[in-house]
Scaffold this active site. Structure first.
Site, PDB file in Angstrom:
ATOM      1  N   ASP A 177       0.741  -1.172   0.037  1.00 61.12           N
ATOM      2  CA  ASP A 177       0.044  -0.144  -0.086  1.00 61.12           C
ATOM      3  C   ASP A 177       0.683   1.217   0.131  1.00 61.12           C
ATOM      4  OD1 ASP A 177      -2.566   1.335   0.423  1.00 61.12           O
ATOM      5  OD2 ASP A 177      -1.657   1.863   2.379  1.00 61.12           O
TER       6      ASP A 177
ATOM      7  N   GLU B 110       0.911  -0.679  -5.304  1.00 59.75           N
ATOM      8  CA  GLU B 110       0.186   0.183  -5.410  1.00 59.75           C
ATOM      9  C   GLU B 110       1.124   1.581  -5.555  1.00 59.75           C
ATOM     10  OE1 GLU B 110      -3.355   2.946  -3.418  1.00 59.75           O
ATOM     11  OE2 GLU B 110      -1.744   2.531  -2.477  1.00 59.75           O
TER      12      GLU B 110
END
Length: 730
Positions: free
Chosen positions: A409, A462
């Site tokens: 993330d 990401e």
């Protein structure tokens, strides 16, 4: 401060220097000192012979007991029989196991995986010359600037005076305590450098944790669970770039909620095994991606503010329950990816923030150590102990929980020192730039370690910028990720599809631009949770037009996604055309499947997954330009796109055509590369998908008529707001 005062105020830094046994072979004197708050009488027993050695004595009212015994040989191990005001109990003195305690730090700096094999609460067997080893738990925690650390828990009534830990030269605090077994609840009582008490801290390497309000760590046995997924792991090392990968992104707490009558807030890991796994299997997804399962204190963070990186959240059950869930996924042919958050952590008092009164885990300067977007602390990516902690955690999930992939993330927030900061709010690197070299090298190290030690696993970034070579090997100068989310495709295509069809011709470049860079990285195409929350609306509600057109737009767009190069990811609810945007406090609107529209959308996703997995042309060369060719990307006036997907050596060819307007096109010519027969294999306008059922030929014969710069062509009827997949049959 006198020793007894130090012990009474839980301020003893080196208890092994004062407590436990000593033996002088010259005088044959065996001495024992013990600190036992509340004890009135203490006897010492040789555990090998069972013989009483003698009694310890204390000053009246003191918890410090000691005695000297004349013995030719010291006992190999001894225990206390302790009497207090209410009871008598036996206790194996933990301070006789100095070497066993220090073992925890002998190897921890040598390799990242030693962090979770040596630190935290490790169940051990003490081989001390008895018929049977002594079961114990070894505790080790890093708090280099603390003046004192005590182990507290149910076993000592959370009294910080009872079990002071020993500080080592490396900044770790250690203690081995016999009799503490799996299931015991514990925390650390820490005093800062000035002796001030800090909030009781959960174990940073704790393997299991309770929920609010206690947030206690729980001793856990990682060896108890017996895995049954050897067959899956054996085949999981196949080349993922050439395999179909259709990912179902799930927030476990809101995929489905239990009946109110059950009294449960959430489905458990085992409930989800019964409900979620068959659904994923039926829908044809190849992988599950779980929003973070690392323990987190606040439901509203969805797991993206983790506190217990080494503990699967106990909201849904025990660690063994989560292992069972992963195991069952594997036995049903489903890979498991988890969201991993190494970028930041919250300030909760029981967590990592200012762990020993100083910035042990986070950058000290708030210009590097405080995240303005998420009001959270940023890990100090340059500190070796922090780097080991994070890399160890990545390895831990693959090792202990058989996780198949880590989706990392907020990578962009790690890479850039000025991420979400204005001028003057950030510190340039040594070259005056905005790249965080420490974070870059950390990510490279993490990726190398994961792929070297667990070749079957994968990492996915990401990363929302154009940082180069995110999914390229470290030896090529890349970050080393296996895949990268294609955020550009996601934003551009969603912006395009939200336009009224009559205006799409003016935005045609937005739907085609992704192919300019499609093979620069190994991309996953995501329609993630972030796109259906915080007022953005559900995927269905992003679509323009009336009820029918919204559904048709969604179907056409979904099929375009499956035709576009790149692996696929869809957030839960997209596949049934959920009308409401995602709410983490409630379930997906499963009742919508009572209606034909939503049944049709769900059936389409099921068929798209099957089509994508069944036809190598649609996945085998997802990351290579030889697997893709535009047939016509310039038809902006009609808002029609046509492309060709090819398998290796062009053994299979699938044509994908999308009409992004509600205007049907009769006798539409499509350029093709070969003479012969063609067959329609999927039409999103089919009535079974709640389409219009516009008449389309299912079989076509190529015409000896060049078109779209191709030597031949086929004629077809193109339905409104629809995508077609047509295969060359030869």
């Amino acid at each position: 401060m006198q020793l007894e005062q130090q012990l009474e105020h839980a301020l003893c830094t080196f208890p092994f220097n004062h407590l436990g046994p000593t033996f002088n072979p010259d005088t044959s004197v065996f001495s024992i000192a013990a600190w036992l708050p509340g004890a009135l009488k203490v006897s010492v027993v040789d555990m090998q012979s069972g013989q009483l050695i003698g009694e310890l004595v204390n000053k009246k009212g003191s918890a410090f007991f000691s005695a000297d015994f004349s013995l030719k040989q010291p006992p190999k191990v001894y225990r206390f029989t302790v009497s207090n005001k209410t009871s008598t109990y036996e206790l194996v003195d933990p301070y006789q196991f100095k070497e066993q305690a220090y073992f925890a730090v002998h190897f921890v700096d040598h390799a990242a995986h030693n962090v979770y094999k040596q630190l935290g609460a490790q169940l051990v067997s003490l081989e001390v010359g008895l018929k049977s080893p002594i079961a114990a738990t070894r505790f080790a925690v890093f708090a280099p600037n603390a003046s004192a650390v005590s182990l507290i828990g149910d076993f000592n009534f959370w009294d910080g005076r009872c079990l002071p830990m020993q500080k080592t030269d490396f900044g770790y605090w250690v203690l081995v305590v016999p009799g503490i077994a799996a299931g015991a609840k514990y925390k650390y009582q820490i005093k800062d450098a000035a002796g001030n008490s800090l909030p009781h801290k959960a174990d940073p390497v704790g393997f299991y944790a309770e929920q609010y309000p206690s947030h206690t760590s729980v001793v856990y046995d990682h060896d108890a669970y017996q895995w049954q997924d050897a067959k899956w792991l054996k085949q999981a090392s196949k080349n993922k770039y050439t395999q179909a990968m259709s990912i179902y992104e799930v927030h476990l707490g809101s995929w489905k909620r239990p009946d109110a009558s059950s009294g449960k807030t959430y489905l458990s890991y085992r409930d989800l095994t019964t409900d979620l796994i068959p659904y994923v299997k039926e829908m044809g997804y190849t992988h599950l991606e779980l929003l973070p399962v690392s323990e987190f204190p606040f439901d509203g963070s969805w797991g993206y503010q983790p506190v217990g990186l080494f503990s699967p959240t106990s909201r849904f059950g025990t660690p063994d329950d989560f292992k069972y869930f992963v195991d069952q996924c594997h036995q049903h042919g489903i890979g498991v990816i988890i969201d991993w958050v190494p970028a930041h952590f919250p300030e909760d008092g029981h967590g990592l923030a200012r762990f020993d009164g100083t910035h042990v885990y986070e950058y000290e300067d708030p210009r590097k150590g405080w995240h303005p977007d998420w009001n959270s602390c940023i890990y100090d990516f340059g500190k070796e102990t922090v780097r080991q902690f994070l890399v160890a955690n990545a390895l831990f999930w693959v090792d202990k929980y058989h996780i198949d992939g880590l989706r990392v993330d907020a990578v962009a927030s790690m890479l850039y020192l000025d991420y979400s900061r204005d001028d003057g709010e950030w510190i340039p690197n040594v070259d005056g730039g905005n790249h965080n070299y420490e974070a870059i090298s950390l990510l490279q190290w993490m990726n190398r370690e994961v792929y070297e030690k667990f070749p079957h696993a994968m990492t996915i970034a990401e990363e929302s910028t154009s940082f180069p070579k995110v999914s390229r090997p470290v030896y090529e100068g890349g970050l080393g990720f296996g895949f990268k989310w294609n955020m550009g495709w996601m934003h551009d295509s969603l912006h395009y599809i939200a336009k009224d069809p009559s205006y799409r011709r003016f935005h045609h470049n937005e739907i085609t631009f992704s192919m300019v860079y499609a093979f620069d990285e190994s991309f996953v195409l995501p329609i993630s949770h972030d796109e259906v929350v915080h007022g953005k609306g559900s995927l269905l509600r992003k679509m323009p037009g009336d009820e029918w057109q919204q559904a048709a737009n969604l179907r056409a767009y979904a099929a375009f996604m499956y035709g576009h190069p790149g692996k696929k990811l869809n957030f839960m609810g997209n596949e049934i055309g959920q009308a409401n945007e995602w709410n983490h406090d409630s379930s997906i609107n499963w009742h919508l499947l009572e209606f034909e529209k939503h049944q049709g959308i769900q059936q389409l996703y099921k068929d798209l997954n099957k089509l994508y997995s069944s036809y190598p042309a649609l996945h085998e060369l997802d990351h290579h330009h030889s697997g893709f060719e535009w047939i016509d990307h310039g038809n902006a006036e009609q808002s029609i796109l046509s492309l060709l997907r090819k398998s290796s050596e062009q053994k299979q060819k699938v044509y994908c055509i999308t009409n992004f307007t509600p205007v049907p096109r009769d006798n539409f010519l499509l350029g093709v590369q070969d003479l012969g027969n063609y067959q329609l294999v999927l039409n999103t306008d089919d009535k079974k998908y709640w389409g219009s059922g516009f008449k389309v030929l299912k079989k076509m014969q190529a015409l000896d008529k060049p078109w779209n710069n191709q030597p031949y062509s086929i004629s077809l009827n193109l339905p409104p707001l629809a995508s077609l997949f047509i295969i060359y049959k030869g």
